[in-house]
Enzyme design. Structure first.
Site, short mmCIF file in Angstrom:
data_model
loop_
_atom_site.label_atom_id
_atom_site.label_comp_id
_atom_site.label_asym_id
_atom_site.label_seq_id
_atom_site.Cartn_x
_atom_site.Cartn_y
_atom_site.Cartn_z
N LYS A 56 0.82 -1.21 0.00
CA LYS A 56 0.00 0.00 0.00
C LYS A 56 0.85 1.26 0.00
O LYS A 56 0.48 2.26 -0.61
CB LYS A 56 -0.97 0.00 1.20
CG LYS A 56 -2.12 -0.95 1.00
CD LYS A 56 -3.24 -0.72 1.98
CE LYS A 56 -4.37 -1.73 1.76
NZ LYS A 56 -5.37 -1.72 2.81
N LYS A 82 -10.36 -4.99 -4.90
CA LYS A 82 -11.25 -3.84 -5.07
C LYS A 82 -10.54 -2.69 -5.77
O LYS A 82 -11.15 -1.89 -6.44
CB LYS A 82 -11.68 -3.33 -3.68
CG LYS A 82 -12.62 -4.24 -2.95
CD LYS A 82 -13.03 -3.64 -1.62
CE LYS A 82 -12.14 -4.13 -0.50
NZ LYS A 82 -12.71 -4.04 0.83
N LYS A 134 -4.02 -11.23 -6.77
CA LYS A 134 -5.34 -11.49 -6.17
C LYS A 134 -6.39 -10.53 -6.74
O LYS A 134 -6.07 -9.40 -7.13
CB LYS A 134 -5.28 -11.42 -4.64
CG LYS A 134 -5.30 -10.04 -4.08
CD LYS A 134 -5.64 -10.02 -2.58
CE LYS A 134 -5.70 -8.54 -2.19
NZ LYS A 134 -6.01 -8.22 -0.86
#
Ligand code: TYM
Length: 334
Positions: free
Chosen positions: A115, A200, A197
């Site tokens: 992130k 979102k 993966k």
């Protein structure tokens, strides 16, 4: 234990549109476990602000997510479905636990690394201490079990380490939680890049099936899923695209991957892909219909929000008071 039942805690972020990965990796298992455990399902809006959010949008998404938990089939009279930000104990316990967590431990968290690389202009302290807030979420309710997808395992391990460390100093304060990882669907991959993966925050919307996608979109995305040129339906790491489609189909139909492989023996990708599309549609359609129905019932959802925040606060304060005493905060004068 609450009323003789073991406790379950889990949560999701109200960031972005929920994907089939969130459903198959987490929500679906929440449903199967909800009878057996005393459950707390949180919309973790405090976690969401580690990344910049539009306030009106966050509020809307948080409400949609809470409604979606109910639409998926969780009974809000039996399961405590609530907003994290409505229970101040999460932040209070997180502060205390911050003082029992090492920088080195947080530095090792792969999600922090990912992130911070993605949001290089906003590497805030909240992003760094995010796993401690997650530990506080879980430990605040003395949870025995935490159903999550594989990507949250590292955070769960850290939670266990923090709980054990605290218990070693102060006695048995926290229940040390176990992760619950489903047999199939614990890591759903992107349809466009099956080595990543399904997420979102993926920039390519074709990589993810969103829970609110309409049937045509779901079918189109499944038919376009990246596979390989082996022309053989096997459950193997060498064919990550096919393996992912087998996982999705199995998780949606309740079959094992082996049963799915048998079902498609001798068939081609041209048959597997639309079958996956149909299986996903049949899982998501009822959920979407119920979601639309529930969003119209504002008073009902409001009453759930109020009642469950009170219930969550009650259990959270019990743990918090105990922890505050243990670390030496002065007693309150009543
Ligand atoms: P979040 O919001 O990213 O994801 C919610 C849940 O969905 C699972 N998941 C997946 N499972 C399978 N395949 C995928 N592609 C996939 N993508 C996501 C996640 O593992 C998760 O179970 N930090 C957490 C939220 C959280 C939490 C907690 C969870 C905060 N506090 C306490 C459990 C307990 C998160 O960001 O999940």
């Amino acid at each position: 234990m609450i009323d003789g039942k073991k406790v379950l805690f889990s949560g999701m972020q109200a960031t972005g549109n929920l994907t089939l990965g969130n459903y198959l990796g987490a929500l679906k298992n929440w449903l199967t476990l909800s009878e057996e455990y005393e459950c707390f399902y949180s919309v973790v809006d405090m976690h969401s602000i580690t990344i910049r959010q539009d306030p009106a949008e966050l509020r809307k998404r948080a409400r949609n997510l809470l409604t979606l938990y109910i639409a998926a089939g969780l009974d809000p009279k039996k399961n405590c479905i609530y907003y994290q930000s409505h229970v101040s104990g999460h932040a209070e316990l997180a502060w205390i636990l911050n003082c029992y967590t090492y920088m080195g431990e947080l530095n090792r968290m792969t999600q922090f690394k990912d992130k911070s690389a993605k949001h290089a202009d906003n590497i805030n302290a909240g992003l760094f201490t995010y796993p401690v807030l997650m530990a506080a979420d879980i430990l605040l309710y003395q949870a025995d079990v935490v159903p999550v997808g594989i990507d949250q395992m590292q955070h769960l391990e850290l939670t266990r380490n923090i709980a054990e460390r605290f218990n070693n100093i102060y006695g048995d304060v926290f229940t040390v939680p176990e992760a619950y990882i489903g047999k199939v669907g614990a890591k759903i991959m992107s349809l466009q890049d099956p080595t990543k993966k399904m997420s979102k925050s993926d920039e390519n919307p074709n990589g993810s099936i969103y829970l609110m996608d309409d049937p045509d979109t779901i079918m189109r995305k499944c038919k376009r899923a990246v596979t390989d040129s082996e022309a053989c339906i096997r459950y193997s790491d060498e064919q990550p695209g096919i393996k992912n489609l087998i996982d999705i189909y199995s998780a949606c139909t309740g079959k094992t991957p082996e049963e799915t492989v048998q079902e498609f023996e001798g068939k081609g990708y041209g048959e597997l892909k639309p079958a996956v599309g149909e299986a996903v549609i049949s899982v998501l359609k009822p959920l979407q219909e119920e979601f639309v129905r529930l969003t119209k019932d504002k008073a009902y959802i409001d009453s759930i929000i109020k009642e469950n925040a009170e219930k969550a606060n009650y259990y959270a304060s019990k743990t918090l008071r105990k922890v505050q005493r243990k670390v030496g905060f002065p007693d309150r004068i009543r």
